[in-house]
Design a protein around this motif. Structure first.
Motif, PDB file in Angstrom:
ATOM      1  N   CYS A  15       0.821  -1.211   0.000  1.00  6.10           N
ATOM      2  CA  CYS A  15       0.000   0.000   0.000  1.00  6.10           C
ATOM      3  C   CYS A  15       0.853   1.258   0.000  1.00  6.10           C
ATOM      4  O   CYS A  15       0.478   2.288  -0.581  1.00  6.10           O
ATOM      5  CB  CYS A  15      -0.942  -0.004   1.198  1.00  6.10           C
ATOM      6  SG  CYS A  15      -0.094  -0.149   2.798  1.00  6.10           S
ATOM      7  N   CYS A  52      -4.604   2.152  -2.410  1.00  5.51           N
ATOM      8  CA  CYS A  52      -4.102   1.244  -1.374  1.00  5.51           C
ATOM      9  C   CYS A  52      -4.996   0.022  -1.212  1.00  5.51           C
ATOM     10  O   CYS A  52      -4.527  -1.075  -0.881  1.00  5.51           O
ATOM     11  CB  CYS A  52      -3.977   1.982  -0.051  1.00  5.51           C
ATOM     12  SG  CYS A  52      -5.508   2.780   0.495  1.00  5.51           S
ATOM     13  N   CYS A  56      -3.478  -3.780  -1.316  1.00  2.00           N
ATOM     14  CA  CYS A  56      -3.403  -4.581  -0.088  1.00  2.00           C
ATOM     15  C   CYS A  56      -3.715  -6.044  -0.366  1.00  2.00           C
ATOM     16  O   CYS A  56      -4.788  -6.372  -0.877  1.00  2.00           O
ATOM     17  CB  CYS A  56      -4.377  -4.033   0.953  1.00  2.00           C
ATOM     18  SG  CYS A  56      -4.372  -4.989   2.491  1.00  2.00           S
TER      19      CYS A  56
END
Length: 512
Positions: A15, A52, A56
């Motif tokens: 991220c 992000c 992830c």
């Protein structure tokens, strides 16, 4: 609304590199990265782009307005890492009053560095053997396969890959287990072969392995539990938490483990995240586990379990608890009944560590609640185990000493020890017995610590390299360092490309 990092955070920093405004910290270049319990998003800098979320690997990041029940506290946990002071509900709920990552609101920090590997400055093909297929192995393979000259062969002792990501993560931590999707993608690379049911030392010697590859990376982990050195530790009914985890996660080495759940009382010695995992599984409603990856035999045993209370015992005070704040929050806000004596919770202002203070705030909330009448977890800090009480050859309780000189006996028909791990010596490689690791420099195996002489073509990564610390994602930066050393050795001429593995040994092993 800003995005929020939640309990499932694995810390692999994907991220960080995806974020266009550098609002996620600590980054791999910051001192806190190796010790932080999770990553945090600055709500004042986040532009809510969602990059992000895509990056992830465990689904730990979500928009703050989409948090599920039990996750709301993570809004405060993230935000408080970026503010010099807190006030109101946020400060009172989590106790974080000192910024870990102070940010000047008038400017944005520079982006985290991103490296794009170039083609290797070597002639010919490069073959790398990796022993193991856990997180550190998969991250190392991912880095190596970015170079078109490199092919990788993994050697895995078990019949399924991915190590602790498969056999160490609790079945009800389903978000964390999704990291295996990333590993599946890596495993599908055409220049990666994973050879299952292949043990180095049994099917192939280390010398043979080194002879057929340009370089070898050992990722054997820290598979040995630290032993509890008290009387009665060898009694029936006493086992390691690692064994218990393997039992409920269907690890073949623990298929025949004797787990006696006939007593209403169980004790877990240790206060790390694994201790919380095993305690939670013991008191959780089996119906909640039925749709997970839990082993069928374990689920059947838990359905008939008589355990009503699991006492998690810590030798030191609550301010020194080894579990992480995200795991504690996930436990308490996730619906698991928990209790603790108010006398066992120090005043949060007694510690200057912001994370320890936050843990004490949460434990204080627990102490104010009524004692549960359903199966539950009890925290008992400041109890030093003196001996396991044994009756007719089986564990019957744990005798503990308290700081005031008194003794407390905790009834227990099952005792699980969770006091740490250590690496195991690797035949043919040097070993630091005191630290339980293979000595290295930047991942290069060191033959002689006094001279720094390296073992040609031998590298380590993961717990066998750094010791049993960090999370799944910590292995990403750890493996990147090792691969960087290997690449440097190739390009400097310390290692010579071999043109690929010798097929004779490969065919002798057969395909699994």
């Amino acid at each position: 609304m800003p995005h929020v990092v939640t309990q499932a955070c694995c810390g692999d920093a994907s991220c960080v590199y995806a974020c266009p405004v550098n609002c996620i910290h600590p980054t791999p270049d910051e001192p806190d990265f190796g010790i932080a319990e999770m990553l945090y998003i600055d709500p004042n800098t986040c532009v809510d782009c969602g990059a992000c979320v895509t990056a992830c690997p465990v689904g730990a990041i979500t928009a703050s307005h989409r948090l599920t029940d039990g996750q709301e506290r993570f809004i405060d946990i993230n935000a408080s890492m970026y503010t010099s002071t807190t006030s109101g509900a946020a400060g009172s709920r989590i106790g974080l009053t000192e910024a870990r990552f102070p940010v000047d609101p008038g400017r944005r920090l520079p982006l985290a560095p991103i490296s794009h590997p170039d083609a290797l400055a070597v002639a010919g093909k490069v073959s790398v053997g990796i022993v193991g297929s856990g997180p550190s192995a998969m991250y190392a393979a991912d880095d190596l396969l970015r170079y078109p000259q490199v092919s990788v062969t993994m050697y895995e002792r078990l019949d399924r890959p991915f190590g602790l990501a498969r056999f160490g993560v609790a079945p009800d931590h389903e978000s964390t287990r999704t990291v295996m999707r990333l590993f599946d993608d890596i495993a599908g690379h055409p220049r990666l072969e994973i050879r299952l049911n292949t043990e180095i030392g049994r099917d192939l010697t280390l010398d043979e392995l080194r002879a057929r590859h340009t370089a070898v990376i050992w990722t054997g982990g820290a598979p040995t539990d630290r032993r509890l050195q008290i009387a009665g530790a060898d009694a029936r009914g006493v086992t390691s938490a690692t064994s218990f985890v393997g039992w409920y996660n269907d690890h073949p080495d623990f298929a025949d483990l004797d787990v006696d759940l006939s007593s209403p009382e169980a004790v877990v010695i240790g206060t790390g995240n694994v201790a919380l995992d095993v305690a939670r599984i013991l008191v959780r409603d089996p119906d909640d586990l039925a749709g997970t990856s839990i082993a069928a035999r374990a689920l059947a045993a838990l359905r008939s379990s008589a355990v009503r209370r699991v006492t998690v015992v810590g030798r030191r005070g609550a301010e020194h608890a080894a579990f992480t704040l995200p795991e504690l929050v996930g436990l308490v806000d996730g619906g698991i009944p928990v209790t603790i004596d108010a006398d066992d919770v120090p005043d949060p202002s007694s510690t200057t560590d912001p994370t320890a203070r936050a843990k004490l705030e949460v434990l204080g909330e627990i102490a104010a609640r009524p004692t549960p009448t359903v199966p539950h977890i009890r925290f008992a800090f400041g109890r030093a185990p003196r001996e396991i009480r044994v009756v007719d050859g089986r564990a019957n309780g744990v005798v503990t000493d308290r700081p005031d000189g008194t003794c407390e006996v905790l009834d227990a028909g099952l005792v699980l020890t969770s006091i740490g791990y250590r690496g195991r010596p690797v035949p043919g490689l040097p070993f630091d017995d005191a630290a339980g690791v293979v000595p290295h420099s930047g991942g290069r195996v060191i033959a002689d610590a006094s001279t720094g002489e390296a073992v040609p073509g031998m590298y380590v990564t993961g717990w066998i390299k750094r010791g049993p610390s960090g999370f799944i994602g910590t292995n990403k930066t750890d493996s990147a360092e090792t691969v960087g050393s290997l690449v440097d050795d190739l390009e400097s001429g310390v290692l010579a490309s071999t043109g690929g593995p010798r097929r004779g040994i490969l065919s002798r092993l057969g395909r699994s």
